[in-house]
Design a protein around this motif. Sequence first.
Motif, PDB file in Angstrom:
ATOM      1  N   VAL A   1      43.995 110.139 -45.922  1.00 52.76           N
ATOM      2  CA  VAL A   1      44.938 109.619 -44.596  1.00 52.76           C
ATOM      3  C   VAL A   1      44.997 108.108 -44.653  1.00 52.76           C
ATOM      4  CG1 VAL A   1      45.212 109.859 -42.071  1.00 52.76           C
ATOM      5  CG2 VAL A   1      44.613 111.672 -43.422  1.00 52.76           C
ATOM      6  N   PRO A   2      43.725 107.339 -44.665  1.00 51.76           N
ATOM      7  CA  PRO A   2      43.869 105.892 -44.596  1.00 51.76           C
ATOM      8  C   PRO A   2      44.631 105.431 -45.667  1.00 51.76           C
ATOM      9  CG  PRO A   2      41.702 106.757 -44.214  1.00 51.76           C
ATOM     10  CD  PRO A   2      42.340 108.011 -44.800  1.00 51.76           C
ATOM     11  N   GLN A   3      44.825 106.026 -46.773  1.00 51.37           N
ATOM     12  CA  GLN A   3      45.458 105.420 -47.890  1.00 51.37           C
ATOM     13  C   GLN A   3      46.828 105.980 -48.158  1.00 51.37           C
ATOM     14  OE1 GLN A   3      43.119 106.745 -51.363  1.00 51.37           O
ATOM     15  NE2 GLN A   3      41.208 105.580 -50.740  1.00 51.37           N
ATOM     16  N   ALA A   4      47.484 106.815 -46.992  1.00 46.92           N
ATOM     17  CA  ALA A   4      48.722 107.296 -47.042  1.00 46.92           C
ATOM     18  C   ALA A   4      49.098 108.018 -48.071  1.00 46.92           C
ATOM     19  CB  ALA A   4      49.720 106.362 -46.526  1.00 46.92           C
ATOM     20  N   ARG A   5      48.164 108.715 -48.737  1.00 41.48           N
ATOM     21  CA  ARG A   5      48.547 109.656 -49.900  1.00 41.48           C
ATOM     22  C   ARG A   5      49.551 110.749 -49.467  1.00 41.48           C
ATOM     23  NH1 ARG A   5      44.872 108.980 -54.075  1.00 41.48           N
ATOM     24  NH2 ARG A   5      44.224 106.819 -54.172  1.00 41.48           N
ATOM     25  N   ARG A   6      50.457 111.079 -50.365  1.00 44.33           N
ATOM     26  CA  ARG A   6      51.404 112.230 -49.935  1.00 44.33           C
ATOM     27  C   ARG A   6      50.899 113.526 -49.550  1.00 44.33           C
ATOM     28  NH1 ARG A   6      56.093 112.404 -54.282  1.00 44.33           N
ATOM     29  NH2 ARG A   6      56.767 113.732 -52.609  1.00 44.33           N
ATOM     30  N   TRP A   7      49.848 113.712 -50.173  1.00 47.17           N
ATOM     31  CA  TRP A   7      48.961 115.152 -49.919  1.00 47.17           C
ATOM     32  C   TRP A   7      47.981 114.874 -48.605  1.00 47.17           C
ATOM     33  CZ3 TRP A   7      43.765 114.531 -50.796  1.00 47.17           C
ATOM     34  CH2 TRP A   7      43.161 113.390 -51.480  1.00 47.17           C
ATOM     35  N   ALA A   8      47.903 113.699 -47.983  1.00 41.56           N
ATOM     36  CA  ALA A   8      47.030 113.538 -46.686  1.00 41.56           C
ATOM     37  C   ALA A   8      47.419 114.783 -45.805  1.00 41.56           C
ATOM     38  CB  ALA A   8      47.213 112.204 -46.151  1.00 41.56           C
ATOM     39  N   GLY A   9      46.389 115.286 -45.377  1.00 37.79           N
ATOM     40  CA  GLY A   9      46.557 116.467 -44.432  1.00 37.79           C
ATOM     41  C   GLY A   9      46.288 117.765 -45.083  1.00 37.79           C
ATOM     42  N   VAL A  10      46.427 117.779 -46.203  1.00 39.63           N
ATOM     43  CA  VAL A  10      46.312 119.240 -47.016  1.00 39.63           C
ATOM     44  C   VAL A  10      44.738 119.761 -46.834  1.00 39.63           C
ATOM     45  CG1 VAL A  10      46.208 120.421 -49.295  1.00 39.63           C
ATOM     46  CG2 VAL A  10      48.044 118.853 -48.506  1.00 39.63           C
ATOM     47  N   GLY A  11      43.845 118.862 -46.936  1.00 43.28           N
ATOM     48  CA  GLY A  11      42.370 119.363 -46.739  1.00 43.28           C
ATOM     49  C   GLY A  11      41.965 119.977 -45.393  1.00 43.28           C
TER      50      GLY A  11
END
Length: 430
Positions: free
Chosen positions: A174-184
């Motif tokens: 989330v802090p790195q604004a990855r595209r998969w942020a939120g999947v975990g």
Amino acid sequence: MPAEPVAPPAVTDDDPGGRTVRRLVTVVALIAVLPALYLPGLNHKFLDLKIYMSAVDWWRVGHPLYDYVQPDRVQGELYFTYPPFSALLLWPFGLLKLGATVTIFTVLTVLAVVLTTRWLVTPVIDRHDLPRVFTLTAAVLLVLAVESTRETITFGQINMLLVVLILADLLFAVPQARRWAGVGVGLATALKLFPGIFIVYLLATRRWRAAAVASATAAAATLLAAAIAPDDSWRFWTQELWDNDRVGRTDYVGNQSLFGLLSRFTAPEKPDRLLWLLLVAVVAAYGLWRAARAARAGDLLTGLTLTGLVGSLVSPITWTHHIYWFVPAVVLLADAALSADRPDEARRRRWLGGLALGTAALIIYGVVTFQDWGTEPVRTHGPVDFVLQNTYVLLSLLLMATLPVRSVRRRPVDQPHPEEKSHQMDRHPQ
């Protein structure tokens, strides 16, 4: 004749041998204490994991998943209470012998403890120039000593695996604004409903995309389970989810939630739902407000720790093995105490350090490990009962109100660790 210039003495580490011995003694002492702490929990005999696998075996031969029931001395009757998606992931383990499944779950939990502790402690080591190997080793051993970890291992629970998903998401993706942020967070929510509080946290911190990804992931996993097991999925979401009695006695001291606290005043009757919902609203609003403020200030660990504590308090059932969030709270308090290094901050340093030590002592001793609360309904009869029976609830409320929002400072990347600097000067005296 002028005197020859005298070279300054080389900077050496004072008493390196003694310091090494003290560290070894500390590590050995922690290792020696662990068996005594785990001994009472061995009576659990991986009970929860056995229930999971028995329920899945029952399901595999064609019975409804949520019809499985197992008698229990303390709780009366125990059922499979997780969403159907969890049952799908547990299905392959039913092909193994129980001993192999126990070994896999235990090893994965220990690895999860090592990994998550490294994530939490490494930034503190870097900020305060602490000895890396010793600090990490001692921290891992201390986390293994905490009651929530002991109960997770000896019951065969999946809590630490969920923690890995949550921390990986909220500390890195989330802090790195990855595209998969939120999947975990989404996967953790689909496996066990408690992590859903972190989707609320993402919304409170205006991480709209991550919140949407987390919600979509949880929904996709749930719909996948519904496609494979439609009847069981319908039954869980429309009936079993709302039946707290399937999870166990809400008055039992192992339930360290606000609902558990109220239940111990009214047992064997259920507490007033309106009063409980009012308390939940107040606690959730205040805790998530503080969590959002911490996140906006850049202290992501405090934000997610506060959210975890809120989730523990507002859930109807919060067993002791659910409350991992005391661990990052201790790390936060220790970090803040070490950061209070100015003379005018001595009082704050003592307060934060004392709270860190007190919290660590409480969560290592625990509320159920060394007590037999019996099989009868637990009633609160006075102030002493109130404190003893609700230790984690009161501690959660205290931490929710007092956890500091840190000003995170990092040591420059080109600045050597003090031990490295000392060795360099030993090799190259001026």
